[in-house]
Design a protein around this motif. Structure first.
Motif, short mmCIF file in Angstrom:
data_model
loop_
_atom_site.label_atom_id
_atom_site.label_comp_id
_atom_site.label_asym_id
_atom_site.label_seq_id
_atom_site.Cartn_x
_atom_site.Cartn_y
_atom_site.Cartn_z
N ARG A 133 44.55 52.36 43.47
CA ARG A 133 45.39 53.44 42.96
C ARG A 133 45.39 53.47 41.43
N VAL A 134 45.35 52.31 40.79
CA VAL A 134 45.35 52.27 39.32
C VAL A 134 43.99 52.70 38.76
N ALA A 135 42.91 52.36 39.48
CA ALA A 135 41.54 52.66 39.04
C ALA A 135 41.26 52.14 37.64
N PRO A 136 41.41 50.84 37.39
CA PRO A 136 41.16 50.30 36.05
C PRO A 136 39.67 50.20 35.75
N ALA A 137 39.35 50.12 34.45
CA ALA A 137 37.97 49.89 34.05
C ALA A 137 37.61 48.41 34.14
N MET A 138 38.61 47.55 33.96
CA MET A 138 38.36 46.11 34.00
C MET A 138 39.55 45.40 34.63
N ILE A 139 39.25 44.41 35.48
CA ILE A 139 40.26 43.56 36.09
C ILE A 139 39.93 42.13 35.71
N VAL A 140 40.84 41.46 35.02
CA VAL A 140 40.63 40.08 34.59
C VAL A 140 41.40 39.15 35.52
N ILE A 141 40.71 38.13 36.00
CA ILE A 141 41.33 37.12 36.87
C ILE A 141 41.30 35.80 36.13
N ASP A 142 42.43 35.33 35.68
CA ASP A 142 42.54 34.13 34.85
C ASP A 142 43.44 33.12 35.57
N THR A 143 42.88 32.19 36.30
CA THR A 143 41.50 31.75 36.42
C THR A 143 41.07 31.76 37.88
N GLN A 144 39.79 31.50 38.14
CA GLN A 144 39.28 31.46 39.50
C GLN A 144 39.98 30.40 40.33
N ALA A 145 40.21 29.24 39.72
CA ALA A 145 40.82 28.14 40.47
C ALA A 145 42.23 28.48 40.93
N ARG A 146 42.98 29.24 40.12
CA ARG A 146 44.37 29.53 40.44
C ARG A 146 44.51 30.60 41.53
N VAL A 147 43.46 31.37 41.81
CA VAL A 147 43.54 32.36 42.88
C VAL A 147 42.78 31.89 44.12
N SER A 148 42.31 30.67 44.11
CA SER A 148 41.59 30.13 45.28
C SER A 148 42.09 28.73 45.60
N VAL A 149 43.41 28.57 45.58
CA VAL A 149 44.02 27.27 45.88
C VAL A 149 43.72 26.88 47.32
N GLY A 150 43.31 25.64 47.52
CA GLY A 150 42.98 25.14 48.85
C GLY A 150 41.54 25.35 49.25
N VAL A 151 40.77 26.07 48.44
CA VAL A 151 39.35 26.31 48.74
C VAL A 151 38.53 25.17 48.16
N GLU A 152 37.62 24.64 48.93
CA GLU A 152 36.71 23.59 48.46
C GLU A 152 35.61 24.26 47.65
N GLU A 153 35.75 24.20 46.31
CA GLU A 153 34.84 24.95 45.47
C GLU A 153 33.43 24.36 45.44
N ASN A 154 33.26 23.12 45.90
CA ASN A 154 31.92 22.55 46.01
C ASN A 154 31.21 22.98 47.28
N SER A 155 31.92 23.66 48.17
CA SER A 155 31.33 24.15 49.41
C SER A 155 30.78 25.55 49.19
N ALA A 156 29.50 25.72 49.41
CA ALA A 156 28.90 27.05 49.22
C ALA A 156 29.52 28.06 50.17
N LYS A 157 29.88 27.64 51.37
CA LYS A 157 30.45 28.55 52.35
C LYS A 157 31.83 29.03 51.92
N GLU A 158 32.70 28.09 51.54
CA GLU A 158 34.07 28.46 51.19
C GLU A 158 34.11 29.25 49.88
N LEU A 159 33.34 28.80 48.91
CA LEU A 159 33.32 29.54 47.65
C LEU A 159 32.69 30.91 47.84
N GLY A 160 31.72 31.01 48.75
CA GLY A 160 31.12 32.31 49.05
C GLY A 160 32.13 33.30 49.59
#
Length: 608
Positions: A287-314
Motif C-alpha cells: 500500500r505504501v509502495a516505497p522506493a526502498m525498504i531497509v531491514i536493519d539487521t538481517q539477524a534481528r528479523v530472522s531470530v531462531g533461524v540457523e543462518e549457517n543452514s543453506a535451507k533455513e537461510l534460503g
C-alpha cells in the motif's frame, strides 16, 4: 443501533479481508473438487493470488494433485510440515478453515484473475506516474511499460485453452520479446536499483547503519548522493536493531545538510520474516509502495533461524524476495560479516539471490582520522565500481545536552573522493589557477598580468583578466600580497608544466576589434611550439609604476645594487643577493650559486 451507520456494499473497504474470499473459494473448492484443478490452472497462475499464504497453499494443492495424492486439509497440513512452511500458510487453524470454503472454484478463479488484472493496471499506472515525475523524465519512456503490459495480457489470453501446457508455453519469450522486459532502474548511482534485493555487509561497529541512513536520507529528499544520481521516492526503514539511537543520527544528518529528512518512515521494531506478521508487512508495504525498504539487521528479523543452514537461510531470503516482488522496491538488508573475511555471516548461498552487495569497513580510532570505505562486492548485471571513501564530521545537536551539561553529538558522512569541478578554460577562475601554478605574485596588477598572458600566448578578454586579478587579491591576505609585491621568484616556470592553449575565448581579429591592451596578441609560433620564455621584468621604479618605498626613493640606508647602483630591497639583500633580479636574471648574483659571476654592467645590459 440507531447510532451505527451502516455502509453500503460499494462503500466497504476494498482492501479489507473480504477481498480474499474469492481466493479462499478457489483453494477450498479445489480441495473438494480436484477434477477442476486443470481448468482453474488454465485461468489463473500462482502469482494471481494476492496473499502469499494463498500462493503457498495453491502450490501444495497443485503438488498433491500432480502426485496423485488425496487433497484434504490433513494432507495439506502434512505437506506443509514436511516443507517447514506451516506457519507461513497461516497455521493449522487457517488450513482447516480453508476447507470450509467449498464453492465452484472455476467461477471464483475468474474473479481472482480479474482482481489480479486490475492490480496489474494499477501497477502500470503507478510506474507511468513515477516515470513521468522523475527528475530525468522524458516523453515516451513510459511506452515500454505499456508495451510490456499488453504483451503479458496477450500471453495470458493464449493460455486460456484449458490445457496447462498451453498456459506454460504462452509464457515463453523469443529474443525479440526480451526488449519488452523492463530493465533495471537505478535508484542510487550504480549501487542500488529498484525492484532488487541488495545487502550491506560489514563488521559490527563499522558504520553500516550510518551509511544506510545516508542512503535513505538522499533517496527520500531526492538530493544527489555525494555527486551520484538519486531517484527520489519513499523509504521505509525497519529499525530492528538500535532503535533508540536512530533519532540522534537523523537529526545530525538534517542539521548537516540543512534539510528535513522527508519521505523516510521508520518502524522501530523487528518483524520476523518467518512469522505470519511478515505477510502483514508485505501487504502494508504494497500500500505504501516505497522506493526502498531497509531491514536493519538481517539477524534481528530472522531470530531462531540457523543462518549457517543453506535451507533455513534460503527460506528467509525467499521471504525478502516476496517483499520485493510485491512492492517493486529495493529491499536493502544490513548484515554482519563473520570473524574472517568480508563475506556475510552464515551460509554463502544467500549471496546468489542478491542483485547488489556492498561492503563497509572502517579504519581509524576517532572521528578525526576515521576513513570509511564502501566497496562493491557484487553487481549481478553491472560493472563493479571503484571503492568510495568517506570521513566523519561531528555534528552538535542544537538545544540538546547530556546530564553533565556536555552537548549531544553525532556524526555524518563526508565524501573523501569529491573533486573540485573542472574549471572552464578561459574563465577568470581558470586563469587564477594558472597564475597560482606559475607562482605569479598576487600583487601584480592588471597591466602586468595582461602582459604576462600575452607573453605566454594566453588570449583572454581584458575584463576577464582584471576579474582574475581581483579574485586573487580578495582571496589572499594583505600580508601575503605585501610579501610577494617586490620579489619575483627566480624559478618562474617557463612552460607551466604543460603547453598553454594559444587561444582561450578569443577569435581572429579580436585584438583589432576589441583591443585588450597595447601589447601584441602573440609572439609567433605554430601549434605545438613551446611558449617563448618572457623577458625578465625591468626593475620597478617610481616612473614605471612602483609604489612608495620602491627603487628610486631617497633612502641611503638601503643596500645598493652593484649593477645599476640603485637601492635594493633590504629583504632581498639579507638573503645574499647584491643585485636586482632584473639586473642579473641568469644567476641572480647569489654568492651560493656555483655559476655566480660578476659581469660588468655593459655585459648585463648587452645580454638583456
Amino acid at each position: 443501533m440507531d447510532n451505527v451507520r451502516h455502509l453500503a456494499p460499494d462503500q466497504a473497504d476494498p482492501r479489507g479481508p473480504e477481498q480474499y474470499d474469492a481466493e479462499r473459494y478457489v483453494i477450498g473448492g479445489c480441495m473438494h473438487n480436484p477434477k477442476q484443478i486443470p481448468a482453474v490452472r488454465a485461468i489463473i497462475r500462482r502469482t494471481d493470488f494476492r496473499l502469499p499464504a494463498h500462493e503457498l497453499l495453491w502450490d501444495v494443492v497443485g503438488h498433491l494433485h500432480d502426485e496423485g495424492q488425496p487433497i484434504s486439509p490433513v494432507a495439506i497440513r502434512l505437506e506443509l510440515e514436511k516443507r517447514d512452511e506451516l506457519r507461513r500458510a497461516g497455521g493449522v487453524t487457517y488450513v482447516n478453515q480453508i476447507g470450509d470454503w467449498a464453492l465452484d472454484p472455476e467461477f471464483f478463479a475468474e474473479e481472482v484473475r480479474r482482481q489480479s488484472d486490475l492490480r496489474a493496471e494499477e501497477e502500470l499506472g503507478r510506474r507511468i506516474i513515477q516515470q513521468a515525475t522523475a527528475p530525468d523524465a522524458e516523453p515516451g519512456r513510459a511506452v515500454t511499460f505499456i508495451d510490456d503490459y499488453l504483451h503479458r495480457q496477450k500471453e495470458r489470453a493464449l493460455g486460456r485453452s484449458g490445457d496447462p501446457a498451453d498456459a506454460l508455453l504462452a509464457e515463453l519469450l523469443d529474443a525479440a520479446s526480451l526488449d519488452n522486459m523492463p530493465t533495471l532502474e537505478p535508484l542510487l548511482g550504480d549501487l542500488l536499483h529498484l525492484d532488487s534485493l541488495a545487502r550491506v555487509v560489514g563488521p559490527s561497529g563499522h558504520m553500516k547503519s550510518f551509511m544506510t541512513i545516508d542512503f535513505a536520507g538522499h533517496v527520500g529528499t531526492g538530493m544527489q548522493w555525494h555527486g551520484h544520481y538519486v531517484r527520489q521516492g519513499t523509504v521505509v526503514y525497519l529499525v530492528a536493531e538500535g532503535a533508540r539511537g536512530i533519532r540522534k543520527r537523523v537529526r545530525a544528518w538534517e542539521k548537516h545538510h540543512g534539510i528535513r529528512m522527508d519521505n523516510v518512515l521508520f518502524l522501530p521494531r523487528p518483524v520476523q520474516a518467518m512469522s505470519p506478521e511478515w505477510d502483514t508487512l508485505i501487504e502494508a508495504m504494497r500500500r505504501v509502495a516505497p522506493a526502498m525498504i531497509v531491514i536493519d539487521t538481517q539477524a534481528r528479523v530472522s531470530v531462531g533461524v540457523e543462518e549457517n543452514s543453506a535451507k533455513e537461510l534460503g527460506l528467509v531470503i525467499d521471504r525478502m524476495e516476496q517483499l520485493r516482488a510485491a512492492t517493486g522496491s529495493c529491499v536493502l538488508v544490513i548484515h554482519h560479516t563473520g570473524h574472517v573475511g568480508e563475506h556475510g555471516r552464515g551460509s554463502s548461498s544467500a549471496k546468489g539471490a542478491l542483485q547488489s552487495e556492498l561492503h563497509v569497513s572502517k579504519k581509524g580510532d576517532n572521528a578525526r582520522n576515521i576513513v570509511i570505505t564502501l566497496k562493491t562486492g557484487k553487481q549481478k548485471d553491472d560493472e563493479e565500481g571503484a571503492d568510495l571513501q568517506f570521513g566523519l564530521k561531528v555534528v552538535t545537536l542544537d538545544g540538546e545536552t547530556k546530564p553533565d551539561g556536555r552537548p549531544v553529538t553525532s556524526v555524518v558522512l563526508e565524501s573523501l573522493d569529491a573533486r573540485p569541478a573542472e574549471l572552464a578554460p578561459g574563465s577568470p577562475e581558470w586563469l587564477v589557477s594558472v597564475l597560482d601554478k606559475a607562482k605569479v605574485p598576487v600583487a601584480w596588477g592588471s597591466p602586468r598580468v595582461i602582459k604576462w598572458c600575452t607573453e605566454y600566448k594566453i588570449q583572454m578578454r581584458k575584463d576577464k583578466i582584471e576579474e582574475a586579478v581581483r579574485i586573487r587579491k580578495r582571496r589572499d591576505s594583505l600580508d601575503e600580497a605585501q610579501d610577494a609585491r617586490n620579489d619575483l621568484p627566480p624559478d618562474l616556470p617557463r612552460d607551466l608544466e604543460t603547453q598553454l592553449p594559444r587561444d582561450q575565448g578569443g577569435s581572429p581579429g579580436e585584438f583589432t576589434q576589441n583591443p585588450r591592451s597595447d601589447l601584441p596578441p602573440s609572439l609567433g609560433g605554430g601549434p605545438g611550439d613551446v611558449p617563448t620564455p618572457p623577458p625578465s621584468p625591468r626593475p620597478v621604479s617610481r616612473t614605471g609604476g612602483g609604489e612608495q618605498g620602491d627603487h628610486g626613493t631617497a633612502d641611503d640606508s638601503r643596500p645598493i645594487c652593484t649593477i645599476c647602483t640603485r637601492p635594493m630591497n633590504p629583504d632581498w639583500a639579507q638573503r645574499g643577493y647584491d643585485t636586482h633580479l632584473g639586473c642579473d636574471p641568469h644567476t641572480g648574483s647569489h654568492p651560493d650559486r656555483p655559476d655566480h659571476g660578476h659581469n660588468t654592467p655593459d655585459e648585463h645590459h648587452g645580454a638583456a
